[in-house]
Design a protein around this motif. Sequence first.
Motif, short mmCIF file in Angstrom:
data_model
loop_
_atom_site.label_atom_id
_atom_site.label_comp_id
_atom_site.label_asym_id
_atom_site.label_seq_id
_atom_site.Cartn_x
_atom_site.Cartn_y
_atom_site.Cartn_z
N UNK A 45 19.95 30.44 85.28
CA UNK A 45 19.72 31.00 83.95
C UNK A 45 18.24 31.25 83.70
N UNK A 46 17.92 32.45 83.19
CA UNK A 46 16.55 32.79 82.81
C UNK A 46 16.39 32.72 81.29
N UNK A 47 17.24 33.46 80.60
CA UNK A 47 17.13 33.58 79.15
C UNK A 47 18.52 33.73 78.56
N UNK A 48 18.73 33.10 77.39
CA UNK A 48 19.97 33.26 76.63
C UNK A 48 19.63 33.80 75.25
N UNK A 49 20.42 34.75 74.77
CA UNK A 49 20.19 35.41 73.47
C UNK A 49 21.43 35.27 72.62
N UNK A 93 31.97 36.54 75.14
CA UNK A 93 32.78 36.70 73.93
C UNK A 93 33.40 35.35 73.62
N UNK A 94 33.61 35.08 72.37
CA UNK A 94 34.22 33.80 72.05
C UNK A 94 33.32 32.67 72.50
N UNK A 95 33.94 31.60 72.95
CA UNK A 95 33.20 30.38 73.23
C UNK A 95 32.78 30.25 74.68
N UNK A 96 33.57 30.76 75.58
CA UNK A 96 33.31 30.42 76.98
C UNK A 96 33.12 31.59 77.94
N UNK A 97 34.05 32.56 77.93
CA UNK A 97 34.17 33.49 79.06
C UNK A 97 32.97 34.42 79.17
N UNK B 98 28.06 20.87 73.99
CA UNK B 98 26.84 20.30 73.42
C UNK B 98 25.60 21.05 73.89
N UNK B 99 25.73 21.84 74.94
CA UNK B 99 24.60 22.62 75.47
C UNK B 99 24.89 24.10 75.30
N UNK B 100 25.50 24.46 74.17
CA UNK B 100 25.75 25.86 73.81
C UNK B 100 26.62 26.59 74.82
N UNK B 101 27.40 25.86 75.60
CA UNK B 101 28.30 26.46 76.59
C UNK B 101 27.60 27.32 77.63
N UNK B 102 26.32 27.04 77.87
CA UNK B 102 25.62 27.72 78.95
C UNK B 102 26.22 27.27 80.27
N UNK B 103 26.52 28.24 81.15
CA UNK B 103 27.11 27.91 82.45
C UNK B 103 26.02 27.68 83.49
#
Lengths: 110, 114
Positions: A45-49, A93-97, B98-103
């Motif tokens: 991971x580099x960046x999350x928006x 989208x949503x929580x996970x996918x 708890x970690x914003x669902x970051x994979x």
Amino acid sequence: GQQLNQSPQSMFIQEGEDVSMNCTSSSIFNTWLWYKQDPGEGPVLLIALYKAGELTSNGRLTAQFGITRKDSFLNISASIPSDVGIYFCAGQKGTYKYIFGTGTRLKVLA
Amino acid sequence: EAGVAQSPRYKIIEKRQSVAFWCNPISGHATLYWYQQILGQGPKLLIQFQNNGVVDDSQLPKDRFSAERLKGVDSTLKIQPAKLEDSAVYLCASSSRLAKNIQYFGAGTRLSVL
């Protein structure tokens, strides 16, 4: 399965140059993420928006969450040889996918 | 903190043989994912677990692929029998609410089917 469109597919740049790449979708996403993958490794991971219009930096990297929520951009300033790799965007989208993009292959010429 | 562990790193088999991959997620991560990454493409989700239950397996070829996460921690992905088109990198990832669902991803298992 669906994949997001990334452009350019690949690019060769000189060390020290700035790089721009983008990712587009026909769907709206709640979160955009940018990952980098080195050969033989998993994506990192580099960046999350998290919000439309959000602009976030991580060192020499800057990414933006498009206003329409259907696109995102990643810029790398003053590229160095270790920036070589494949950059993937992912929309959530949503929580996970996650839906991943097709990737941009970056090569840096010293 | 230890990352996502996967083994083996490489596997070469002949078509119609079976193969299994193992993944140990980051400690405390309730959600575990298996992805297939074909050369030149982005990762494609095969299956997602929440603890030991399946959340999404819509893209898992169930006639030959199976996965389990019996105790809600580590997981195994199996292919039986393998086809040539199964040659790919199989990535495992985990996330926590708890970690914003970051994979977070493991290094993957590179499978070659001959």
